[in-house]
Design a protein around this motif. Structure first.
Motif, PDB file in Angstrom:
ATOM      1  N   SER A 197      -0.467 -39.626  15.266  1.00  0.00           N
ATOM      2  CA  SER A 197      -1.597 -40.482  14.962  1.00  0.00           C
ATOM      3  C   SER A 197      -2.858 -40.288  15.890  1.00  0.00           C
ATOM      4  O   SER A 197      -3.968 -40.291  15.508  1.00  0.00           O
ATOM      5  N   GLU A 198      -2.551 -40.155  17.087  1.00  0.00           N
ATOM      6  CA  GLU A 198      -3.704 -39.768  18.246  1.00  0.00           C
ATOM      7  C   GLU A 198      -4.330 -38.372  17.673  1.00  0.00           C
ATOM      8  O   GLU A 198      -5.390 -38.206  17.762  1.00  0.00           O
ATOM      9  N   LEU A 199      -3.273 -37.148  17.359  1.00  0.00           N
ATOM     10  CA  LEU A 199      -3.858 -35.952  17.097  1.00  0.00           C
ATOM     11  C   LEU A 199      -4.682 -35.960  15.985  1.00  0.00           C
ATOM     12  O   LEU A 199      -5.801 -35.476  15.787  1.00  0.00           O
TER      13      LEU A 199
ATOM     14  N   ASP B 104      -3.725 -12.404  14.945  1.00  0.00           N
ATOM     15  CA  ASP B 104      -4.134 -12.998  13.097  1.00  0.00           C
ATOM     16  C   ASP B 104      -4.999 -14.112  13.014  1.00  0.00           C
ATOM     17  O   ASP B 104      -5.774 -14.095  12.122  1.00  0.00           O
ATOM     18  N   ALA B 105      -4.818 -15.107  13.985  1.00  0.00           N
ATOM     19  CA  ALA B 105      -5.725 -16.262  13.835  1.00  0.00           C
ATOM     20  C   ALA B 105      -7.181 -15.738  13.958  1.00  0.00           C
ATOM     21  O   ALA B 105      -8.147 -16.386  13.347  1.00  0.00           O
ATOM     22  N   LEU B 106      -7.494 -14.867  15.108  1.00  0.00           N
ATOM     23  CA  LEU B 106      -8.844 -14.493  15.246  1.00  0.00           C
ATOM     24  C   LEU B 106      -9.450 -13.748  13.944  1.00  0.00           C
ATOM     25  O   LEU B 106     -10.497 -14.118  13.637  1.00  0.00           O
ATOM     26  N   ALA B 107      -8.541 -13.031  13.266  1.00  0.00           N
ATOM     27  CA  ALA B 107      -9.227 -12.352  12.121  1.00  0.00           C
ATOM     28  C   ALA B 107      -9.115 -13.299  10.922  1.00  0.00           C
ATOM     29  O   ALA B 107     -10.315 -13.286  10.335  1.00  0.00           O
ATOM     30  N   HIS B 108      -8.201 -14.412  10.764  1.00  0.00           N
ATOM     31  CA  HIS B 108      -8.356 -15.262   9.856  1.00  0.00           C
ATOM     32  C   HIS B 108      -9.514 -16.455   9.758  1.00  0.00           C
ATOM     33  O   HIS B 108     -10.189 -16.399   9.049  1.00  0.00           O
ATOM     34  N   ALA B 109      -9.637 -16.674  11.269  1.00  0.00           N
ATOM     35  CA  ALA B 109     -10.692 -17.713  11.328  1.00  0.00           C
ATOM     36  C   ALA B 109     -12.112 -17.140  11.306  1.00  0.00           C
ATOM     37  O   ALA B 109     -13.022 -17.707  11.088  1.00  0.00           O
ATOM     38  N   SER B 110     -12.202 -15.677  11.582  1.00  0.00           N
ATOM     39  CA  SER B 110     -13.544 -15.122  11.100  1.00  0.00           C
ATOM     40  C   SER B 110     -14.105 -14.842   9.768  1.00  0.00           C
ATOM     41  O   SER B 110     -15.139 -14.714   9.625  1.00  0.00           O
ATOM     42  N   ARG B 111     -13.147 -14.887   9.135  1.00  0.00           N
ATOM     43  CA  ARG B 111     -13.322 -14.661   7.499  1.00  0.00           C
ATOM     44  C   ARG B 111     -13.224 -15.869   6.680  1.00  0.00           C
ATOM     45  O   ARG B 111     -13.665 -15.929   5.648  1.00  0.00           O
ATOM     46  N   GLU B 112     -12.487 -17.007   7.242  1.00  0.00           N
ATOM     47  CA  GLU B 112     -12.314 -18.093   6.360  1.00  0.00           C
ATOM     48  C   GLU B 112     -13.080 -19.433   6.743  1.00  0.00           C
ATOM     49  O   GLU B 112     -13.250 -19.324   8.183  1.00  0.00           O
ATOM     50  N   PHE B 113     -13.439 -20.325   6.248  1.00  0.00           N
ATOM     51  CA  PHE B 113     -14.186 -21.521   6.581  1.00  0.00           C
ATOM     52  C   PHE B 113     -13.075 -22.654   6.900  1.00  0.00           C
ATOM     53  O   PHE B 113     -12.177 -23.059   6.187  1.00  0.00           O
ATOM     54  N   TYR B 114     -12.997 -23.209   8.213  1.00  0.00           N
ATOM     55  CA  TYR B 114     -12.188 -24.270   8.480  1.00  0.00           C
ATOM     56  C   TYR B 114     -13.041 -25.556   8.986  1.00  0.00           C
ATOM     57  O   TYR B 114     -14.221 -25.015   9.835  1.00  0.00           O
ATOM     58  N   ASP B 115     -12.806 -26.849   8.937  1.00  0.00           N
ATOM     59  CA  ASP B 115     -13.374 -27.875   9.720  1.00  0.00           C
ATOM     60  C   ASP B 115     -12.989 -27.991  11.148  1.00  0.00           C
ATOM     61  O   ASP B 115     -13.825 -28.316  11.756  1.00  0.00           O
ATOM     62  N   VAL B 116     -11.704 -27.784  11.417  1.00  0.00           N
ATOM     63  CA  VAL B 116     -11.297 -27.756  12.665  1.00  0.00           C
ATOM     64  C   VAL B 116     -10.141 -26.721  13.140  1.00  0.00           C
ATOM     65  O   VAL B 116      -9.482 -26.481  12.026  1.00  0.00           O
ATOM     66  N   LEU B 117      -9.807 -26.414  13.991  1.00  0.00           N
ATOM     67  CA  LEU B 117      -8.813 -25.495  14.400  1.00  0.00           C
ATOM     68  C   LEU B 117      -7.978 -26.307  15.390  1.00  0.00           C
ATOM     69  O   LEU B 117      -8.342 -26.963  16.584  1.00  0.00           O
ATOM     70  N   VAL B 118      -6.634 -26.237  15.350  1.00  0.00           N
ATOM     71  CA  VAL B 118      -5.609 -26.743  16.534  1.00  0.00           C
ATOM     72  C   VAL B 118      -5.028 -25.539  17.111  1.00  0.00           C
ATOM     73  O   VAL B 118      -4.302 -24.650  16.354  1.00  0.00           O
ATOM     74  N   VAL B 119      -5.282 -25.386  18.320  1.00  0.00           N
ATOM     75  CA  VAL B 119      -4.689 -24.038  18.949  1.00  0.00           C
ATOM     76  C   VAL B 119      -3.987 -24.402  20.312  1.00  0.00           C
ATOM     77  O   VAL B 119      -4.162 -25.071  21.213  1.00  0.00           O
ATOM     78  N   ASP B 120      -2.609 -23.559  20.106  1.00  0.00           N
ATOM     79  CA  ASP B 120      -1.819 -23.630  21.132  1.00  0.00           C
ATOM     80  C   ASP B 120      -2.359 -22.643  22.086  1.00  0.00           C
ATOM     81  O   ASP B 120      -2.914 -21.566  21.922  1.00  0.00           O
ATOM     82  N   ARG B 121      -2.025 -22.886  23.450  1.00  0.00           N
ATOM     83  CA  ARG B 121      -2.352 -22.185  24.728  1.00  0.00           C
ATOM     84  C   ARG B 121      -1.761 -20.915  24.731  1.00  0.00           C
ATOM     85  O   ARG B 121      -2.167 -19.824  24.675  1.00  0.00           O
ATOM     86  N   MET B 122      -0.465 -20.678  24.513  1.00  0.00           N
ATOM     87  CA  MET B 122       0.490 -19.831  24.694  1.00  0.00           C
ATOM     88  C   MET B 122       0.993 -19.312  23.481  1.00  0.00           C
ATOM     89  O   MET B 122       1.661 -19.883  22.743  1.00  0.00           O
ATOM     90  N   LEU B 123       0.379 -18.120  23.184  1.00  0.00           N
ATOM     91  CA  LEU B 123       0.373 -17.541  21.927  1.00  0.00           C
ATOM     92  C   LEU B 123       0.631 -16.034  22.010  1.00  0.00           C
ATOM     93  O   LEU B 123       0.317 -15.359  23.097  1.00  0.00           O
ATOM     94  N   PRO B 124       1.536 -15.387  21.062  1.00  0.00           N
ATOM     95  CA  PRO B 124       1.748 -13.795  21.153  1.00  0.00           C
ATOM     96  C   PRO B 124       0.555 -13.097  20.670  1.00  0.00           C
ATOM     97  O   PRO B 124      -0.335 -13.891  19.863  1.00  0.00           O
ATOM     98  N   GLY B 125       0.384 -11.783  20.842  1.00  0.00           N
ATOM     99  CA  GLY B 125      -0.870 -11.294  20.479  1.00  0.00           C
ATOM    100  C   GLY B 125      -2.147 -11.386  21.122  1.00  0.00           C
ATOM    101  O   GLY B 125      -2.684 -10.607  21.840  1.00  0.00           O
ATOM    102  N   LEU B 126      -2.498 -12.853  21.141  1.00  0.00           N
ATOM    103  CA  LEU B 126      -3.603 -13.154  22.172  1.00  0.00           C
ATOM    104  C   LEU B 126      -3.488 -14.398  22.375  1.00  0.00           C
ATOM    105  O   LEU B 126      -3.286 -15.369  21.568  1.00  0.00           O
ATOM    106  N   ASP B 127      -3.786 -14.858  23.584  1.00  0.00           N
ATOM    107  CA  ASP B 127      -3.411 -16.227  24.061  1.00  0.00           C
ATOM    108  C   ASP B 127      -4.590 -17.259  23.583  1.00  0.00           C
ATOM    109  O   ASP B 127      -5.521 -16.788  23.167  1.00  0.00           O
ATOM    110  N   GLY B 128      -4.336 -18.494  23.768  1.00  0.00           N
ATOM    111  CA  GLY B 128      -5.200 -19.542  23.290  1.00  0.00           C
ATOM    112  C   GLY B 128      -6.496 -19.414  23.672  1.00  0.00           C
ATOM    113  O   GLY B 128      -7.592 -19.328  22.938  1.00  0.00           O
TER     114      GLY B 128
END
Length: 223
Positions: free
Chosen positions: A106-108, A35-59
């Motif tokens: 705060s670090e994030l 879902d994230a791949l499809a969404h990030a491919s069509r929408e504009f974002y300044d930054v992405l925060v991505v977990d390594r272990m994800l269902p469907g397609l890993d980070g």
């Protein structure tokens, strides 16, 4: 900033969304890599925060796919997997930074601010082209099929944003934030009015339509 959080742990995802929203950032959250791949491919974002272990397609696979499609949005991997080899894998997959859970918000936030300020790695384009439409960013000239088009500064900025997001759907909110630098809805038809004027200049005199309205969503510029 517009931030996309891709995290399948709802508690962590909600925590980040709350923190980002309180600081005035527009935040979307998704729990599935595909879902994230499809969404990030069509929408504009300044930054992405991505977990390594994800269902469907890993980070890692998600970020590799985004980079392969030419999407250069900065990515911060946020994960419990924190070994040296894991961090190297994340960076080599196309990630820009890596933060291990548990983390201090705060670090994030500081790391994301630094990524958003970072200039693009590639040479900045000075001319944008979509089909037979050309926009010269240095001379501030616009031409279609060789014919000059006179644009006022706001129309030029609007067209530049649309051309930089060729083929993607851009929402009214995105245009208000990126073209008008408004982080609230003024409840006026300013976007619709400028889109109409721009369409009159770049589309109506020509046979092929480039500026499309996506019903109930926004606008898209493509051949």
């Amino acid at each position: 900033m517009r931030i996309l959080v891709v995290e399948d742990d709802k508690r962590t995802s909600d925590y980040m969304r709350k923190g980002f929203t309180e600081r005035g950032h527009v935040t979307d959250t998704l729990a599935d890599g595909r879902d994230a791949l499809a969404h990030a491919s069509r929408e504009f974002y300044d930054v992405l925060v991505v977990d390594r272990m994800l269902p469907g397609l890993d980070g890692l696979a998600l970020v590799k796919a985004l980079r392969a499609s030419g999407i250069t949005t900065p990515v911060l991997f946020l994960t419990a997997v924190g070994g040296v080899d894991d961090r190297v894998d994340g960076l080599e997959a196309g990630g820009d930074d890596y933060l291990v859970k548990p983390f201090a918000f705060s670090e994030l936030m500081a790391r994301l601010n630094a990524l958003a300020r970072r200039p693009p790695a590639q040479t900045e384009k000075t001319k944008l082209e979509v089909f037979d439409l050309e926009l010269d960013l240095v001379r501030r000239h616009c031409r279609r099929a060789g014919h000059p088009i006179d644009l006022v500064p706001r129309e030029f900025a609007l067209l530049e944003f649309l051309m930089r997001n060729e083929g993607r759907v851009v929402t009214r909110t995105m245009l208000l934030e990126r073209v008008w630098e408004l982080h609230f809805d003024p409840q006026t038809s300013v976007v619709e009015t400028h889109i109409s004027r721009l369409r009159t200049k770049i589309d109506k005199p020509f046979d092929h339509q480039l500026l499309h309205t996506v019903r109930n969503t926004g606008y898209s510029l493509h051949a």
